[in-house]
Design a protein around this motif. Structure first.
Motif, PDB file in Angstrom:
ATOM      1  N   GLY A 182       0.806  -1.213   0.000  1.00 28.96           N
ATOM      2  CA  GLY A 182       0.000   0.000   0.000  1.00 28.96           C
ATOM      3  C   GLY A 182       0.839   1.264   0.000  1.00 28.96           C
ATOM      4  O   GLY A 182       0.438   2.288  -0.553  1.00 28.96           O
ATOM      5  N   GLU A 217      -5.441  -5.623   4.145  1.00 29.00           N
ATOM      6  CA  GLU A 217      -6.272  -4.846   3.220  1.00 29.00           C
ATOM      7  C   GLU A 217      -7.285  -4.002   3.983  1.00 29.00           C
ATOM      8  O   GLU A 217      -7.572  -2.861   3.598  1.00 29.00           O
ATOM      9  CB  GLU A 217      -6.980  -5.790   2.249  1.00 29.00           C
ATOM     10  CG  GLU A 217      -6.025  -6.428   1.243  1.00 29.00           C
ATOM     11  CD  GLU A 217      -6.704  -7.490   0.384  1.00 29.00           C
ATOM     12  OE1 GLU A 217      -7.828  -7.923   0.760  1.00 29.00           O
ATOM     13  OE2 GLU A 217      -6.108  -7.887  -0.634  1.00 29.00           O
ATOM     14  N   ASN A 272      -5.430  -1.017   5.335  1.00 24.46           N
ATOM     15  CA  ASN A 272      -5.147  -0.076   4.247  1.00 24.46           C
ATOM     16  C   ASN A 272      -6.372   0.761   3.891  1.00 24.46           C
ATOM     17  O   ASN A 272      -6.257   1.949   3.567  1.00 24.46           O
ATOM     18  CB  ASN A 272      -4.660  -0.824   3.002  1.00 24.46           C
ATOM     19  CG  ASN A 272      -3.194  -1.233   3.091  1.00 24.46           C
ATOM     20  OD1 ASN A 272      -2.482  -0.817   4.000  1.00 24.46           O
ATOM     21  ND2 ASN A 272      -2.749  -2.053   2.145  1.00 24.46           N
ATOM     22  N   ARG A 273      -7.544   0.141   3.950  1.00 22.51           N
ATOM     23  CA  ARG A 273      -8.774   0.884   3.638  1.00 22.51           C
ATOM     24  C   ARG A 273      -9.193   1.796   4.785  1.00 22.51           C
ATOM     25  O   ARG A 273      -9.637   2.927   4.556  1.00 22.51           O
ATOM     26  CB  ARG A 273      -9.920  -0.098   3.332  1.00 22.51           C
ATOM     27  CG  ARG A 273      -9.767  -0.898   2.062  1.00 22.51           C
ATOM     28  CD  ARG A 273     -11.077  -1.597   1.694  1.00 22.51           C
ATOM     29  NE  ARG A 273     -11.570  -2.445   2.773  1.00 22.51           N
ATOM     30  CZ  ARG A 273     -11.255  -3.733   2.916  1.00 22.51           C
ATOM     31  NH1 ARG A 273     -10.438  -4.305   2.052  1.00 22.51           N
ATOM     32  NH2 ARG A 273     -11.748  -4.453   3.909  1.00 22.51           N
ATOM     33  N   ARG A 274      -9.042   1.314   6.012  1.00 22.21           N
ATOM     34  CA  ARG A 274      -9.574   2.018   7.176  1.00 22.21           C
ATOM     35  C   ARG A 274      -8.669   3.172   7.636  1.00 22.21           C
ATOM     36  O   ARG A 274      -9.165   4.229   8.029  1.00 22.21           O
ATOM     37  CB  ARG A 274      -9.771   1.015   8.315  1.00 22.21           C
ATOM     38  CG  ARG A 274     -10.194   1.598   9.657  1.00 22.21           C
ATOM     39  CD  ARG A 274     -11.602   2.132   9.656  1.00 22.21           C
ATOM     40  NE  ARG A 274     -12.593   1.100   9.505  1.00 22.21           N
ATOM     41  CZ  ARG A 274     -13.129   0.395  10.513  1.00 22.21           C
ATOM     42  NH1 ARG A 274     -12.708   0.578  11.762  1.00 22.21           N
ATOM     43  NH2 ARG A 274     -14.067  -0.509  10.267  1.00 22.21           N
ATOM     44  N   ARG A 319      -6.313   6.192   7.364  1.00 21.38           N
ATOM     45  CA  ARG A 319      -5.991   7.258   6.406  1.00 21.38           C
ATOM     46  C   ARG A 319      -4.861   8.114   6.966  1.00 21.38           C
ATOM     47  O   ARG A 319      -4.974   8.678   8.052  1.00 21.38           O
ATOM     48  CB  ARG A 319      -7.230   8.117   6.152  1.00 21.38           C
ATOM     49  CG  ARG A 319      -7.043   9.213   5.101  1.00 21.38           C
ATOM     50  CD  ARG A 319      -8.365   9.927   4.832  1.00 21.38           C
ATOM     51  NE  ARG A 319      -8.831  10.643   6.001  1.00 21.38           N
ATOM     52  CZ  ARG A 319      -8.549  11.916   6.269  1.00 21.38           C
ATOM     53  NH1 ARG A 319      -7.766  12.601   5.449  1.00 21.38           N
ATOM     54  NH2 ARG A 319      -9.021  12.513   7.357  1.00 21.38           N
TER      55      ARG A 319
END
Length: 446
Positions: A369, A429, A432-434, A436
């Motif tokens: 990421g 994953e 990486n999405r959660r 910021r």
């Protein structure tokens, strides 16, 4: 006379600018951040922290470093409000000048000091490092203001850490060995107690709960030679008996057992090595070096990897102590060959899932990421422990090899590795999405 005066003023201005530029170039070098993370790793090895506890140390120290360093780049945002329980971090004084790389290592080292045992070793290093900054030409007020700010960040992070239930777990009862044939039993040569049976009770960092990525259970235990479980044990047994030189090298490269017991006659002594989390923190260092990553973004990379490691261990340990599965060494000695010994020393905790498979996949996903896919690198982490380097075409390739190494080493059945990769990838994953760290709106306007 006027020409001479003009020349003197011009030279003074040039010298002033040169001094300023030299000081800025000196303090912006990310080497001191990398050295500080490595120093934490060295002390973790020396103090023999278990892999889960080591991951906790990496998480808090890395978040502290990031929260201090991020102010140097306006596109980076705080993790406060994103990590469970982390309240807004103290801010620098408006209108004042800071050296954020100095504040970052100050926050990292002060946080680390509170979490390790060998404080004297870290103090000696810390003192010498601060002197490097002091001698860089940095104005005295900037120096003092920066170390004060780093201390405030560390104090805030340590207050947050104190509420994660770690201290409470230190007084929880030890694991009690179960009577069931299918459950984990201590393994030779030291027959150590089970490590961190209550780790699932540690507060998670990004994931919702320890059981969020609960996987499928392992194959049912059986002594029947026609059963799936027996065949999995035979695979470990046969693989161990016919290892190629390459497979042995892979197994040893990814061993990362922080406390290997050696038995010589009546004498038993330990060999200290890097933990799985420490190995991936060093891979982060290598990736940063290759990309010439600056201080705030190197701190970002360390924090993302460390958080993936920490949540990965919590989730994996939840699985381990849910299933309590017997290790291959115990099963094979009981039902296949009494004298069989795996290439690697079996770690002291239940088999399913493979911790290295989980955290390697989680860390690889975090690094992908940050640095992108197909990031080729040469991993020299284990050279200080007498092993060779290994080269990979991507972080995922390295993680898959780490998972395979556990079969070669004779310490895991195949499903623990394969399902461990699934859990670690999914967990990585999710993080990486959660999580910021970039303010994309600001970045797009610059």
């Amino acid at each position: 006379m006027k020409k001479l005066l003009l020349l003197v003023c011009t030279m003074a201005c040039l010298l002033s600018c040169t001094s300023h530029n030299d000081y800025q170039a000196n303090v912006q070098n990310p080497d001191r951040l990398h050295r500080s993370v490595k120093k934490i790793t060295d002390i973790i090895v020396h103090d023999i922290f278990s892999p889960p506890v080591a991951s906790r140390i990496y998480a808090y120290t890395s978040v502290a470093a990031y929260e201090a360093a991020r102010h140097q780049d306006s596109t980076l945002v705080s993790m406060a409000g994103q990590l469970h329980g982390l309240e807004p971090v103290p801010q620098p004084q408006a209108g004042q000048t800071y050296c954020y790389p100095l504040a970052s290592v100050q926050a990292l080292l002060l946080t680390g000091r509170a979490l390790i045992f060998s404080e004297d070793k870290l103090d000696e290093y810390h003192k010498a490092l601060l002197e490097e900054y002091h001698q860089s030409g940095m104005p005295e007020d900037v120096y003092q203001r920066s170390i004060d700010y780093g201390a405030k960040v560390s104090e805030h992070i340590l207050k947050w850490a104190s509420k994660d239930n770690y201290k409470q777990t230190r007084s929880f009862p030890k694991y009690s060995i179960q009577d069931s044939e299918s459950t984990w039993k201590p393994t030779p040569p030291a027959y150590m107690d089970a490590v961190e049976p209550h780790w699932k009770k540690i507060r998670t960092f990004v994931i919702d709960s320890a059981s969020q990525f609960k996987g499928v259970p392992p194959p049912a235990f059986s002594k029947d030679k026609n059963s799936e479980f027996y065949k999995l044990a035979i695979e470990v047994y046969e693989t161990g008996k016919h290892l190629t030189d390459e497979q042995k090298e892979i197994a040893r490269f990814w061993d990362c057992n922080p406390f290997v017991m050696n038995v010589k006659g009546h004498v038993m002594f330990a060999t200290k090595k890097i933990s799985p989390g420490g190995h991936w923190m060093n891979i982060t260092h290598l990736a940063c070096l290759k990309e010439h990553t600056d201080v705030p973004h190197a701190a970002e990379a360390y924090a993302k990897v460390a958080l993936s490691l920490a949540d990965g261990f919590i989730a994996c340990w939840d699985e381990k102590y849910r299933h309590l599965l017997i290790r291959p060494e115990t099963y094979i000695n009981l039902y296949i060959e009494e004298s069989w010994v795996p290439l690697l020393q079996t770690p002291p905790f239940p088999e399913y899932l493979s911790g290295h498979s989980v955290i390697s996949s989680a860390a690889a996903t975090a690094l992908t990421g940050v640095f992108g896919d197909n990031f080729a690198f040469t991993d020299s982490t284990e050279t200080e422990f007498g092993l060779t380097t290994r080269s990979f075409k991507s972080f995922r390739e390295a993680a898959l090899e780490a998972a395979s190494s556990r079969l070669y080493g004779g310490i895991h059945y195949r499903p623990a590795n394969e399902k461990g990769v699934v859990m670690g990838t999914s967990l990585g994953e999710f993080i990486n999405r959660r999580l910021r760290t970039r303010n994309t709106a600001v970045a797009s306007n610059q």
